[in-house]
Motif scaffolding. Structure first.
Motif, PDB file in Angstrom:
ATOM      1  N   ILE A  52      43.213  95.365  29.901  1.00 23.46           N
ATOM      2  CA  ILE A  52      44.488  94.657  29.397  1.00 23.46           C
ATOM      3  C   ILE A  52      44.950  94.002  30.793  1.00 23.46           C
ATOM      4  O   ILE A  52      45.330  94.602  31.758  1.00 23.46           O
ATOM      5  N   ALA A  53      44.940  92.607  30.605  1.00 23.93           N
ATOM      6  CA  ALA A  53      45.381  91.723  31.681  1.00 23.93           C
ATOM      7  C   ALA A  53      46.681  91.174  31.514  1.00 23.93           C
ATOM      8  O   ALA A  53      47.083  90.283  30.972  1.00 23.93           O
ATOM      9  N   ALA A  54      47.549  92.227  31.586  1.00 30.42           N
ATOM     10  CA  ALA A  54      49.064  91.931  31.424  1.00 30.42           C
ATOM     11  C   ALA A  54      49.824  91.057  32.527  1.00 30.42           C
ATOM     12  O   ALA A  54      50.766  91.599  33.041  1.00 30.42           O
TER      13      ALA A  54
ATOM     14  N   VAL B 276      38.690  88.823  36.358  1.00 34.45           N
ATOM     15  CA  VAL B 276      37.548  88.464  37.298  1.00 34.45           C
ATOM     16  C   VAL B 276      36.447  89.772  37.610  1.00 34.45           C
ATOM     17  O   VAL B 276      35.373  89.430  37.381  1.00 34.45           O
ATOM     18  N   ASN B 277      37.199  90.776  37.636  1.00 38.60           N
ATOM     19  CA  ASN B 277      36.365  91.937  37.913  1.00 38.60           C
ATOM     20  C   ASN B 277      35.434  92.240  36.592  1.00 38.60           C
ATOM     21  O   ASN B 277      34.262  92.609  36.593  1.00 38.60           O
ATOM     22  N   SER B 278      35.967  91.843  35.339  1.00 40.08           N
ATOM     23  CA  SER B 278      34.996  92.197  34.185  1.00 40.08           C
ATOM     24  C   SER B 278      33.851  91.102  34.074  1.00 40.08           C
ATOM     25  O   SER B 278      32.956  91.505  33.450  1.00 40.08           O
TER      26      SER B 278
ATOM     27  N   ALA C 193      44.011  83.338  29.545  1.00 39.65           N
ATOM     28  CA  ALA C 193      42.385  83.386  29.952  1.00 39.65           C
ATOM     29  C   ALA C 193      42.110  84.830  29.491  1.00 39.65           C
ATOM     30  O   ALA C 193      40.912  85.002  29.286  1.00 39.65           O
ATOM     31  N   ALA C 194      42.999  85.786  29.503  1.00 40.66           N
ATOM     32  CA  ALA C 194      42.532  87.339  28.880  1.00 40.66           C
ATOM     33  C   ALA C 194      42.195  87.023  27.424  1.00 40.66           C
ATOM     34  O   ALA C 194      41.150  87.669  27.121  1.00 40.66           O
TER      35      ALA C 194
ATOM     36  N   ASP D  68      42.299  90.125  20.165  1.00 45.22           N
ATOM     37  CA  ASP D  68      42.771  91.312  20.404  1.00 45.22           C
ATOM     38  C   ASP D  68      43.501  91.856  21.613  1.00 45.22           C
ATOM     39  O   ASP D  68      44.579  91.994  21.560  1.00 45.22           O
ATOM     40  N   LYS D  69      42.558  91.769  22.502  1.00 42.29           N
ATOM     41  CA  LYS D  69      43.022  91.981  23.905  1.00 42.29           C
ATOM     42  C   LYS D  69      44.205  91.083  24.202  1.00 42.29           C
ATOM     43  O   LYS D  69      45.170  91.447  25.056  1.00 42.29           O
ATOM     44  N   GLY D  70      44.142  89.775  23.904  1.00 40.78           N
ATOM     45  CA  GLY D  70      45.121  88.783  24.314  1.00 40.78           C
ATOM     46  C   GLY D  70      46.358  89.187  23.693  1.00 40.78           C
ATOM     47  O   GLY D  70      47.495  88.881  24.540  1.00 40.78           O
ATOM     48  N   MET D  71      46.298  89.575  22.489  1.00 40.24           N
ATOM     49  CA  MET D  71      47.888  89.901  21.796  1.00 40.24           C
ATOM     50  C   MET D  71      48.217  91.114  22.357  1.00 40.24           C
ATOM     51  O   MET D  71      49.571  91.107  22.631  1.00 40.24           O
TER      52      MET D  71
END
Length: 282
Positions: A31-33, A43-45, A164-165, A172-175
């Motif tokens: 989760i890149a909040a 970046v780590n992912s 970017a996320a 889904d993660k973006g939301m």
């Protein structure tokens, strides 16, 4: 000196909240909040060999230089301390707990708790005229020139990270990330508002002299005195008014009970106090 030590301890605690919420709640679920921490997760992912904490350190070095130039050395110094503290804490957490699994299978719960913890820490840091580094510095600069609430200012650069996320982790993660930055902005503003809430107190007492002396000598606050006529007995009364924080008000209330348990007290909450002894009027 005592106040400086207290401020440092508060900042360390706030940094720990941000580091803990990021590493144990947000990062395990990708989760890149927003913020540099969110960018670091992205970046780590993509490049697992780049540690989250190390990436945050390099980016923060660049941004804190900008913060010092635009906002000032005091802000810059505190921000350096906070940003490196958070990065360092995350690096330590990675060494101690290299593999972290989500506490819950429910990503939404991970998001909510992670943002609650991080947002509380960030709110405390901003209230001490500092930032957690990274994009928060950009938010602080926007706040300086626009006077928009700091929570909303932090939201502006976070939108880029969330975009970017969405590309890297999927819509889904973006939301989830969008929900995260909105919640984060709200929590930051709420924490700052809570920390800056004061009590406007008006007191009518037969033992007014002792109460005045207690406010000035013990609480180290000033007071304003004016005179009013009571409608019921048509008598003249001395009204003492002062503005105190929550802790000072509790002390005053306990003292008034001891010297005059029949005193008449009215209390109002005020969300901003400017001037000597409080926030700067500039």
């Amino acid at each position: 000196m005592k106040k400086n030590i207290y401020d440092i301890l508060i900042l360390i605690f706030a940094c720990f909240l941000v580091a803990f919420g990021t590493y144990f709640f947000l990062a395990p679920c990708n989760i890149a909040a927003g913020g540099i921490s969110g960018a670091a997760i992205i970046v780590n992912s993509i490049f697992p060999s780049i540690p989250i904490g190390l990436f945050m350190m390099f980016v923060e070095i660049f941004l804190f230089i900008i913060g010092i130039i635009i906002i000032g050395p005091v802000f810059g110094g505190k921000t350096i301390f906070c940003s490196f503290s958070i990065s360092g804490m995350i690096l330590v957490m990675q060494k101690v707990y290299p593999v972290v699994k989500p506490f819950s299978k429910d990503t939404l719960m991970q998001l909510i708790f992670g943002i609650l913890i991080c947002g509380a820490g960030m709110g405390i840091v901003f209230n001490k005229n500092a930032s957690t580094g990274g994009t928060d510095i950009i938010g602080k600069i926007i706040n300086k020139y626009t006077k928009i609430s700091i929570g909303k200012c932090v939201l502006i650069p976070d939108i880029i990270v969330v975009t970017a996320a969405s590309i890297v982790f999927g819509i889904d993660k973006g939301m989830y990330s969008i929900l995260g930055i909105l919640l984060n902005a709200t929590i930051i503003d709420r924490v700052i508002l809570t920390l800056n809430t004061y009590k406007h107190v008006a007191i009518i007492s037969s033992n007014g002299t002792d109460i005045k002396n207690y406010i000035v000598d013990v609480l180290d606050r000033s007071a304003t005195i004016y005179y009013a006529k009571g409608a019921y007995k048509n008598n003249d009364n001395e009204v003492i008014t002062t503005v105190l924080n929550r802790k000072e008000f509790l002390k005053l209330k306990e003292y008034i009970v001891k010297v005059d348990d029949r005193a008449f007290i009215t209390v109002n909450e005020v969300n901003e106090v400017l001037g000597e002894g409080f926030s700067s009027i500039l």
